[in-house]
Design an enzyme around this catalytic site. Structure first.
Site, PDB file in Angstrom:
ATOM      1  N   TYR A   1      -1.552   0.337  10.685  1.00 11.93           N
ATOM      2  CA  TYR A   1      -1.819  -0.315   9.389  1.00 11.93           C
ATOM      3  C   TYR A   1      -0.609  -0.145   8.458  1.00 11.93           C
ATOM      4  O   TYR A   1      -0.146  -1.116   7.838  1.00 11.93           O
ATOM      5  CB  TYR A   1      -3.072   0.293   8.752  1.00 11.93           C
ATOM      6  CG  TYR A   1      -3.281  -0.108   7.305  1.00 11.93           C
ATOM      7  CD1 TYR A   1      -3.859  -1.329   6.972  1.00 11.93           C
ATOM      8  CD2 TYR A   1      -2.891   0.741   6.259  1.00 11.93           C
ATOM      9  CE1 TYR A   1      -4.042  -1.697   5.640  1.00 11.93           C
ATOM     10  CE2 TYR A   1      -3.076   0.376   4.938  1.00 11.93           C
ATOM     11  CZ  TYR A   1      -3.650  -0.841   4.627  1.00 11.93           C
ATOM     12  OH  TYR A   1      -3.818  -1.195   3.308  1.00 11.93           O
TER      13      TYR A   1
ATOM     14  N   GLU B   1       0.143   3.619   1.773  1.00 14.72           N
ATOM     15  CA  GLU B   1       0.221   4.043   3.188  1.00 14.72           C
ATOM     16  C   GLU B   1       1.627   3.806   3.738  1.00 14.72           C
ATOM     17  O   GLU B   1       2.014   4.393   4.745  1.00 14.72           O
ATOM     18  CB  GLU B   1      -0.791   3.263   4.034  1.00 14.72           C
ATOM     19  CG  GLU B   1      -2.152   3.899   4.105  1.00 14.72           C
ATOM     20  CD  GLU B   1      -2.169   5.202   4.905  1.00 14.72           C
ATOM     21  OE1 GLU B   1      -1.740   5.203   6.066  1.00 14.72           O
ATOM     22  OE2 GLU B   1      -2.621   6.212   4.349  1.00 14.72           O
TER      23      GLU B   1
ATOM     24  N   SER C   1       0.810  -1.225   0.000  1.00 12.52           N
ATOM     25  CA  SER C   1       0.000   0.000   0.000  1.00 12.52           C
ATOM     26  C   SER C   1       0.838   1.268   0.000  1.00 12.52           C
ATOM     27  O   SER C   1       1.914   1.323   0.610  1.00 12.52           O
ATOM     28  CB  SER C   1      -0.879  -0.014   1.255  1.00 12.52           C
ATOM     29  OG  SER C   1      -1.402   1.263   1.503  1.00 12.52           O
TER      30      SER C   1
END
Ligand code: NAP
Ligand code: G4F
Length: 328
Positions: free
Chosen positions: A148, A126, A124
């Protein structure tokens, strides 16, 4: 011989689009599903007769070994995760168990059962978090900003480690935000499109959101699953950024979504501290150059088309013109 693919996370947004893509390519599709008290196949209702379901959970390695032994896939797409950033702050250990260690459990199960399996890891953007380079590319240093994001960094590196240690054909897609009418209601894009539809139909008057200035590189999920598949067709495994190369703020998303139905977002959006995060990712914008050159991948849906598609789908859903999430 038909190819056989195992998808973890098949009940999720990406799982549903990937299953459609692989069925269209004449694969046998095995969908791993975890035990739930009620069946949640809304996103795959239209194709569920063509999928073989296999019980398994990323928290339980024996179940993963069993799924691989029974179904002997050629390709495994690991899309399962605790994928909501906000929840990762309140459930950091569960997020780590699923989103980080779950990847090791699956890679280890592949190493034990069939190291020739081709593996895709859903990494990801992120992971870039507090970005140290703009735009972000495969070589940009990682600086995650949530449990996460940290878990995804672990999943990313354990994928590379199993590739280098055991010669697995393991690839990692560093995907930027991708959305659709099948997006979960808790994510900001769908929260906005659903909120706009509710307000347009007179069922709500306001939409409470957090940080309107956050910027994301948003694409359409249906385009992004094509890149996942393309990675596993390469002779050599590798890591790829998948993004549009454009960034937009949450505010811009609101402006387009409300104006699409003749409303002004300023009249309805209320900033609410409850939706702010302990640490924010302010700006994401990816450089998809490698995916374009090596995989021949190009996004097809523009930002405006994406926003309007989501608003139209939520209006149709709420008006009762659609009865499930199997569109478009
Ligand atoms: P999603 O809609 O939240 O779907 C997550 C899936 O994971 C669901 O099918 C869920 O099953 C399953 N799952 C959760 N915990 C599990 C467990 N312990 N064992 C087995 N399955 C489990 O996510 P998505 O948007 O499709 O994203 C797919 C993947 O890409 C995720 O790994 C996500 O982190 C990653 N990713 C997404 C984006 C994006 O913008 N969408 C961007 C980059 C990376 P239930 O239905 O039973 O809950
Ligand atoms: O839609 P979001 O919750 O997505 P976020 O945090 O970017 O994560 C998504 O994309 C990642 C890829 O970069 C995936 F890996 C991950 O699994 C997930 O799919 O939030 C987007 C932005 C954030 O900056 C958030 O603070 O929107 C901001 N926001 C503002 N108000 C809000 C809200 N987010 C949510 N969920 N709800 C709000 O009310």
């Amino acid at each position: 011989m038909k190819k056989r693919a195992l998808i973890t996370g098949i009940t999720g947004q990406d799982g549903s689009y990937l299953a459609e893509l692989l069925l269209a390519k004449d694969y046998d599709v095995i969908g791993m599903v975890r035990r739930t008290s009620t069946v949640n196949y809304e996103r795959i209702a239209h194709i569920q007769d063509r999928i073989t379901f296999a019980p398994g959970d990323l928290l339980d390695e024996a179940s993963l070994i069993e799924v691989l032994r029974e179904h002997r896939p050629d390709e495994v797409y690991n899309l399962a995760a605790q994928s909501f950033v906000q929840t990762s702050f309140s459930q950091p250990v569960l997020t780590g168990e699923t989103t980080a260690l779950g990847v090791t459990r699956l890679l280890d199960a592949i190493r034990i059962v069939d190291p020739d399996v081709r593996f895709y890891q859903a990494s990801s953007s992120e992971m870039f978090g507090k970005v140290v380079e703009v735009p972000q590319r495969e070589t940009t240093p990682l600086y995650p900003r949530s449990p996460y994001g940290v878990a995804k960094v672990y999943g990313h590196w354990i994928t590379i480690n199993y590739r280098e240690s055991y010669g697995l054909h393991a690839s990692s897609g560093m995907l930027f935000n991708h959305e659709s009418p099948r997006r979960g209601l808790e994510f900001v894009t769908r929260k906005i499109s659903h909120g706009v539809a509710q307000i347009k139909l007179g069922r709500e008057s306001e939409l409470r959101l957090g940080n309107l200035e956050a910027q994301r590189d948003w694409g359409f999920a249906g385009d992004y699953v094509e890149a996942m598949w393309a990675m596993l067709q390469r002779d050599e495994p590798d890591d790829y950024v998948v993004a549009t190369g454009e960034t937009h703020s949450v505010r811009e998303f609101c402006e387009i979504a409300f104006s699409h139905v003749g409303l002004d977002y300023d009249d309805h959006v209320v900033v609410d501290e409850r939706f702010m995060r302990p640490a924010e990712v302010d700006l994401l914008v990816g450089d998809p150059g490698k995916a374009r050159t090596v995989l021949g991948w190009e996004p097809q849906v523009s930002f405006r088309q994406l926003v309007e598609m989501m608003v139209d789908a939520d209006l149709a859903l709420l008006r009762g013109d659609l009865n499930d999430l199997s569109h478009p």
